[in-house]
Enzyme design. Structure first.
Site, PDB file in Angstrom:
ATOM      1  CG  ASP A  70      -5.889  52.276 -18.029  1.00 60.07           C
ATOM      2  OD1 ASP A  70      -5.585  51.509 -17.458  1.00 60.07           O
ATOM      3  OD2 ASP A  70      -5.480  53.337 -18.413  1.00 60.07           O
TER       4      ASP A  70
ATOM      5  CG  ASP B 139       1.064  54.159 -16.519  1.00 58.40           C
ATOM      6  OD1 ASP B 139       0.841  53.814 -17.747  1.00 58.40           O
ATOM      7  OD2 ASP B 139       0.180  54.501 -15.779  1.00 58.40           O
TER       8      ASP B 139
END
Ligand code: GLA
Length: 740
Positions: free
Chosen positions: A472, A538
């Site tokens: 990430d 997301d």
């Protein structure tokens, strides 16, 4: 007047070509677009002759040329291919060709390498055009400040009195010309949870420039800047696109001047965006641009996407094993890591058919929320007293492989790492600016930081035999400078990241890595040269996902795009949706689950199980086929699918995201099939049937729900199938197979 004796070189592959005339001092681009065929001497001469535009009023007195490396010396007043200076001098590049090499690839395409020299600045430029068999053209350049006292490639002494000043490179950019008929621009914008939102505008005079100063492509990445003929769509129109394969600051542009670009109309280009003083080439030093990928298609956006998908699938490093169905713990448990709960989740995952269990954020020292712990890459003994082994062993015992979330380039100030090494944090000497998601960025270009990260990751991967890292990157780089005097660091950061990924993969060749960046904030072909998939967003809301995936697919084939089913109501939009719609949407990618299965009722678990079986059955088609998208009259009904490369099978998704005024949907053509072939069609009911906004039918559908029905290609792809009207937020899966 064109000189018939000047050689012309063409790169040709898959119906597209680049034709360059080796004019002095700098070669010019005669053509980029449709393949012109094998050109005879006479045709080449004609192309060169017609490459000379008119001399305009109030203009330079010779016909303008659009060269391979456009600068003002060619009479090009648009964005130059490069600019910079040598201690405030040598600011007007004058390039001359010193060497040309051309290799053909027997599979199609080849490479044209042009060596140029700018004597005044002591700069050598090596420019490479590599046309791949897919028809995608990769353009890159190397700029070298000649060694002190050296001669340039033309044999001349360099620089003002051969001094040793570094060459300060402000920009190095690759550009290709577009014809007058390319008048409409499509690129992308977005925000967290809504990546790759398309935007269109007409091309006028001036520069449409997209500058990215976020240290990554960003959730608003221009992604694939495309210019096309008016009204181009998925299936129609001529389009030219550009993508910069770089995971940091970058710039895309299309530019049109009233005087045109040589005999062409405008210029399309891209490259890394450099900060002032960032690249200072000392004698002997070289700057390499990232590869800028250009592609053309006469078959609309699907044609362009097909070229990129073919390019990516031809890479030796492209994932060739079946993409395992994932369960990711994020939206299931967030930071609430409780071993018993997670073990139950693992059990359920195995029962429904998951093949890879990924433990997301929350496992490492001090990480109970998003404000602490980043940088301390050891398992939190408070939460995991026996390490991760009890979980990992259980995952493996149930036949799944194990993945773990990391965010290596980041640091929380509330971490042992930041307390021990405050100087490892990237930022100005005057003090750090604001945090973002409570975090800062590590100066990965610092060799100590780099080694620390490699060792930490290496140890983790080895300790738990990790198959997959979700890597990430949750903040943008602001004020990316390092050292006591604030040297720009954005380029060095990406360079160090690439080296880190390469080194880790070298130690663990079977390790797969996902590029995640607050969802889809780092999706580019630079990172994908070192990773195996991207997390598109997301947002797991299926309505949003239909659009995000449709446009992420403009560059990437489905097997590289993570598509998970999340809980309802959606955690990012609060929208309530049926599991059937979420499942149908998540099928078209590298599929997974991101919800707490321990809370699911038996019927939902049964549907999930049917879905994982469907995914496994259709995976070869989904991950090997050509992506097709239909051009419909509105954007509330969507039709997309995948068609096997040999045309033998296809799966389509007919989805509705909102209501509309029409009663009938009308005949809709299924794209990508052959009109002269015979097919059978059936509706896949594995996930149940969608909810219909109609009483019954159409007739073919009623029959196809029961089993295969024969329908010829001419009906499917030319006349079209009358489609049912679905209630909003439902999808129908249509399977097609060829019978002759
Ligand atoms: C980012 C990612 C999410 C999740 C969280 C964890 O937001 O995009 O998928 O991994 O970080 O903190």
């Amino acid at each position: 007047m064109a000189d018939a004796s000047v050689p012309i070189t063409a790169l040709r592959a898959a119906g597209t070509s680049l034709v360059v005339e080796l004019t002095e001092p700098v070669p010019r681009v005669l053509h980029w677009g449709a393949d012109l065929g094998a050109l005879t001497e006479a045709a080449l001469a004609a192309l060169a002759l017609t490459g000379e535009p008119a001399v305009l009023n109030n203009s330079i007195d010779i016909p303008r040329r659009f060269t391979v490396w456009p600068t003002e010396a060619d009479g090009w007043s648009g964005t130059p291919a490069h600019f910079g200076h040598l201690d405030g001098t040598s600011t007007a590049p004058r390039l001359a060709t010193t060497r040309v090499a051309h290799h053909e690839n027997p599979e199609g395409g080849g490479e044209l390498v042009l060596e140029l020299a700018d004597t005044g600045a002591g700069l050598d430029v090596t420019l490479s055009y590599r046309l791949e068999p897919s028809g995608v053209l990769g353009v890159s350049a190397e700029l070298t400040r000649r060694a002190a006292g050296g001669q340039d490639r033309t044999g001349g002494a360099h620089g003002p009195a051969g001094d040793d000043a570094p060459y300060d490179l402000a920009q190095a950019f690759t550009l290709l010309p577009l014809p007058r008929r390319a008048t409409e621009i499509l690129d992308f914008t977005g925000k967290w949870s809504r990546e790759r939102s398309p935007q269109r505008r007409p091309l006028g005079h001036g520069t449409h420039s997209r500058e990215v100063r976020r240290g990554k492509p960003g959730v608003d990445s221009p992604y694939l800047l495309t210019v096309g003929t008016p009204g181009f769509g998925f299936r129609t129109g001529e389009v030219w696109g550009v993508h910069v394969a770089w995971s940091g600051d970058q710039r895309y542009l299309v530019e049109q001047l009233p005087e045109g670009a040589g005999s062409h109309a405008s210029a399309l280009g891209g490259g890394e965006l450099l900060r002032a003083g960032e690249i200072r080439l000392a004698p002997g030093e070289t700057f390499r641009t990232p590869v800028t990928h250009f592609a053309w298609s006469a078959e609309g956006l699907d044609g362009l996407a097909d070229r990129f998908h073919t390019l990516l699938r031809a890479r030796p490093g492209h994932p060739h094993t079946a993409r395992p169905l994932v369960l990711n713990s994020w939206e299931a448990v967030y930071f609430d890591h409780d071993l018993d709960h997670l073990l139950r989740l693992v059990d359920r995952a195995a029962e429904v058919g998951v093949e890879r269990f990924v433990l997301d954020d929350g496992w490492f020292a001090g990480r109970r929320a998003d404000n602490a712990g980043l940088g301390d890459w050891t398992v939190d003994p408070a939460v995991w007293p026996d390490g991760l082994s009890p979980l990992v062993d259980h995952v493996r015992a149930l036949g799944m492989d194990f993945g773990l979330w990391v965010e290596p380039e980041m640091v929380n100030l509330d971490s042992d790492l930041a307390r021990e090494h405050p100087d490892w944090v990237l930022g100005p000497a005057a003090g750090l600016g604001p945090s973002a998601r409570h975090q800062y960025v590590l100066d990965v270009a610092n060799p100590e930081v780099w080694s620390y990260l490699l060792q930490s990751l290496d140890k983790l991967v080895a300790a738990y035999d990790i198959a997959f890292l979700k890597w990430d990157h949750n903040r943008e780089l602001h004020e990316a400078v390092h050292g006591p005097r604030d040297r720009p660091a954005a380029h060095a950061q990406v360079d160090a990241l690439y080296r880190l990924l390469d080194a880790l993969r070298e130690r663990h060749p079977a390790l797969e890595i996902e590029s995640c960046s607050s969802g889809g904030g780092r999706v580019d072909l630079g990172i994908l040269a070192r990773t195996d998939r991207v997390w598109a967003s997301d947002c797991n809301d299926p309505v949003e996902r239909q659009t995000i995936q449709r446009w992420t697919g403009q560059l990437l084939p489905p097997e590289l795009v993570g598509t998970h089913i999340g809980p309802s109501p959606s955690h990012t939009t609060a929208r309530v949706s049926t599991d059937a719609f979420r499942l149908a949407t998540a099928l078209f990618g590298h599929a997974g689950i991101e919800q707490d299965l321990t809370l699911c009722p038996p019927e939902e678990l049964a549907r999930l199980t049917a879905w994982t079986a469907l995914y496994r059955e259709l995976r070869p088609l989904l991950h090997g086929g050509r992506t097709v998208r239909a051009d419909l009259e509105d954007d509330v009904r969507l039709l997309h699918g995948v068609v096997a490369p040999d045309g033998s099978a296809a799966l389509y998704c007919w989805a509705r995201v909102a209501t509309s005024a029409e009663g009938q949907s009308g005949r809709v053509r299924l794209p990508g099939l052959a009109a002269d072939a015979r097919y059978e069609v059936r509706i896949r009911t594995d996930l149940g049937l969608p909810s219909f906004h109609q009483t019954s039918g159409p007739a073919w559908l009623t029959e196809a729900v029961e089993g295969w029905i024969p329908l010829p290609g001419a009906v499917l792809t030319l006349a079209g199938l009358p489609m049912p009207t679905l209630n909003p937020e439902y999808a129908l899966l249509i399977e097609v197979r060829r019978t002759s």
